[in-house]
Design an enzyme around this catalytic site. Structure first.
Site, PDB file in Angstrom:
ATOM      1  N   ARG A  33     -38.854  -8.055 104.072  1.00 41.00           N
ATOM      2  CA  ARG A  33     -37.837  -7.891 103.199  1.00 41.00           C
ATOM      3  C   ARG A  33     -36.762  -6.609 103.647  1.00 41.00           C
ATOM      4  NH1 ARG A  33     -39.154  -8.409  97.729  1.00 41.00           N
ATOM      5  NH2 ARG A  33     -36.907  -8.148  97.520  1.00 41.00           N
ATOM      6  N   PRO A  64     -37.455 -10.175  89.652  1.00 45.18           N
ATOM      7  CA  PRO A  64     -37.061  -9.033  88.545  1.00 45.18           C
ATOM      8  C   PRO A  64     -38.100  -7.833  88.665  1.00 45.18           C
ATOM      9  CG  PRO A  64     -37.262 -11.130  87.439  1.00 45.18           C
ATOM     10  CD  PRO A  64     -37.790 -11.406  88.623  1.00 45.18           C
ATOM     11  N   GLU A  65     -37.278  -6.731  88.802  1.00 43.31           N
ATOM     12  CA  GLU A  65     -38.071  -5.414  88.809  1.00 43.31           C
ATOM     13  C   GLU A  65     -38.702  -5.009  87.525  1.00 43.31           C
ATOM     14  OE1 GLU A  65     -37.035  -2.650  91.625  1.00 43.31           O
ATOM     15  OE2 GLU A  65     -35.621  -4.191  92.859  1.00 43.31           O
ATOM     16  N   ASN A 102     -37.260  -4.025  95.482  1.00 41.74           N
ATOM     17  CA  ASN A 102     -36.594  -3.720  96.891  1.00 41.74           C
ATOM     18  C   ASN A 102     -35.563  -2.698  96.236  1.00 41.74           C
ATOM     19  OD1 ASN A 102     -36.234  -3.623  99.443  1.00 41.74           O
ATOM     20  ND2 ASN A 102     -34.931  -5.601  99.427  1.00 41.74           N
ATOM     21  N   ARG A 107     -56.411  -4.320  89.310  1.00 41.26           N
ATOM     22  CA  ARG A 107     -55.727  -4.795  90.601  1.00 41.26           C
ATOM     23  C   ARG A 107     -54.282  -4.416  90.786  1.00 41.26           C
ATOM     24  NH1 ARG A 107     -52.660  -9.344  90.989  1.00 41.26           N
ATOM     25  NH2 ARG A 107     -52.874 -10.755  89.375  1.00 41.26           N
ATOM     26  N   LYS A 144     -44.688  -5.664  86.986  1.00 44.25           N
ATOM     27  CA  LYS A 144     -43.909  -7.067  86.979  1.00 44.25           C
ATOM     28  C   LYS A 144     -44.735  -8.070  85.992  1.00 44.25           C
ATOM     29  CE  LYS A 144     -41.624  -5.960  91.291  1.00 44.25           C
ATOM     30  NZ  LYS A 144     -41.341  -6.616  92.539  1.00 44.25           N
TER      31      LYS A 144
END
Length: 272
Positions: free
Chosen positions: A258, A2-3, A162, A121, A52
């Site tokens: 990817r 999931p984005e 993506n 991070r 995310k």
């Protein structure tokens, strides 16, 4: 995976169902039993997302940190909750709802210091009010790494995956193979602003649509796109098909493990 817009929707759903209320917590699978016992009976003071990552803030200032990964998913429902089906890592219950978490990559209880380390991070999130595009730009402007790779690096920009990566670069006419340091500051600002708009629409609609009004199926007289990964897009998963803007052939190539999709006419080499 999931984005970021999906995780922000999950945060909003947790806030609506459980925010400001005492929650019950169990780990039917058993892998989060100790953490669930610590959560059980506490007030869930707020639900938040950074990229995310989902963060459920508790009254004792600790947070449940969830990263869905590839296989994780949530199922929401009312009460009484049915018997758990499958490997439910965490079940939350409130006054009228329950939420089952299955198969996440991460489900852990973080101390306040751990939450700060996590946020430190991660790159800025275009969906957050505190998202700072300048922080990402400082990384992007100093590296030879292609912009298509940088947009997938969650330590640079948190949230895009993506689909948003491919679509925002197409919409801005940027060569995805362009080194970050060759991207102009003005173009980066446009990419950031476009991501913020597209992802906010994804939060609202619950799916990814990236085409402008003049390129919708209705405007172009073409069949709607059928794909389980989203709505109307320009290049994502359209390799070999004609570009909706120029009619050229959409291409794909593997970049950093990817599949990257782009139009070599609308995104010519070196443009950025």
């Amino acid at each position: 995976m999931p984005e970021g817009h999906t995780v922000h929707r999950l945060a909003a759903e947790h806030q609506r169902m459980f925010g400001g209320r005492v929650v019950g917590a169990v780990s039917p699978q058993g892998r989060f039993a100790e953490g669930a016992a610590a959560v059980d009976g506490q007030v869930l003071e707020g639900a938040d997302a950074h990229g995310k990552h989902l963060l459920l803030r508790l009254a004792d200032e600790r947070s449940v940190h969830v990263h869905l990964g590839i296989y994780g998913k949530y199922v929401f429902g009312g009460l009484p909750a049915p018997e758990p089906v499958g490997v439910v890592r965490l079940r939350l219950t409130g006054e009228a709802h329950h939420a089952d978490l299955r198969g996440p990559n991460v489900c852990e209880l973080l101390e306040p210091g751990g939450v700060k380390l996590l946020r430190d991070r991660l790159g800025p999130d275009p969906l957050r009010a505190d998202g700072d595009p300048g922080r990402a730009w400082r990384r992007i402007s100093r590296t030879r790494t292609p912009i298509a790779v940088l947009l997938m690096d969650q330590s640079v920009v948190a949230g895009p995956g993506n689909i948003y990566r491919a679509e925002v670069l197409f919409r801005q006419g940027v060569d995805p193979r362009l080194p970050g340091r060759r991207l102009s500051a003005e173009r980066w600002g446009a990419i950031w602003d476009d991501l913020a708009v597209l992802m906010a629409e994804g939060v609202r609609a619950g799916r990814i649509d990236t085409v402008r009004p003049e390129h919708t199926p209705e405007a172009m007289g073409r069949p709607p796109r059928v794909d389980g990964h989203g709505g109307e897009v320009y290049v994502y998963r359209r390799a070999g098909q004609p570009c909706l803007v120029c009619g050229g052939v959409v291409r794909t190539v593997e970049v950093a493990s990817r599949n990257l999709f782009w139009c070599p006419v609308c995104q010519p080499p070196g443009r950025g």
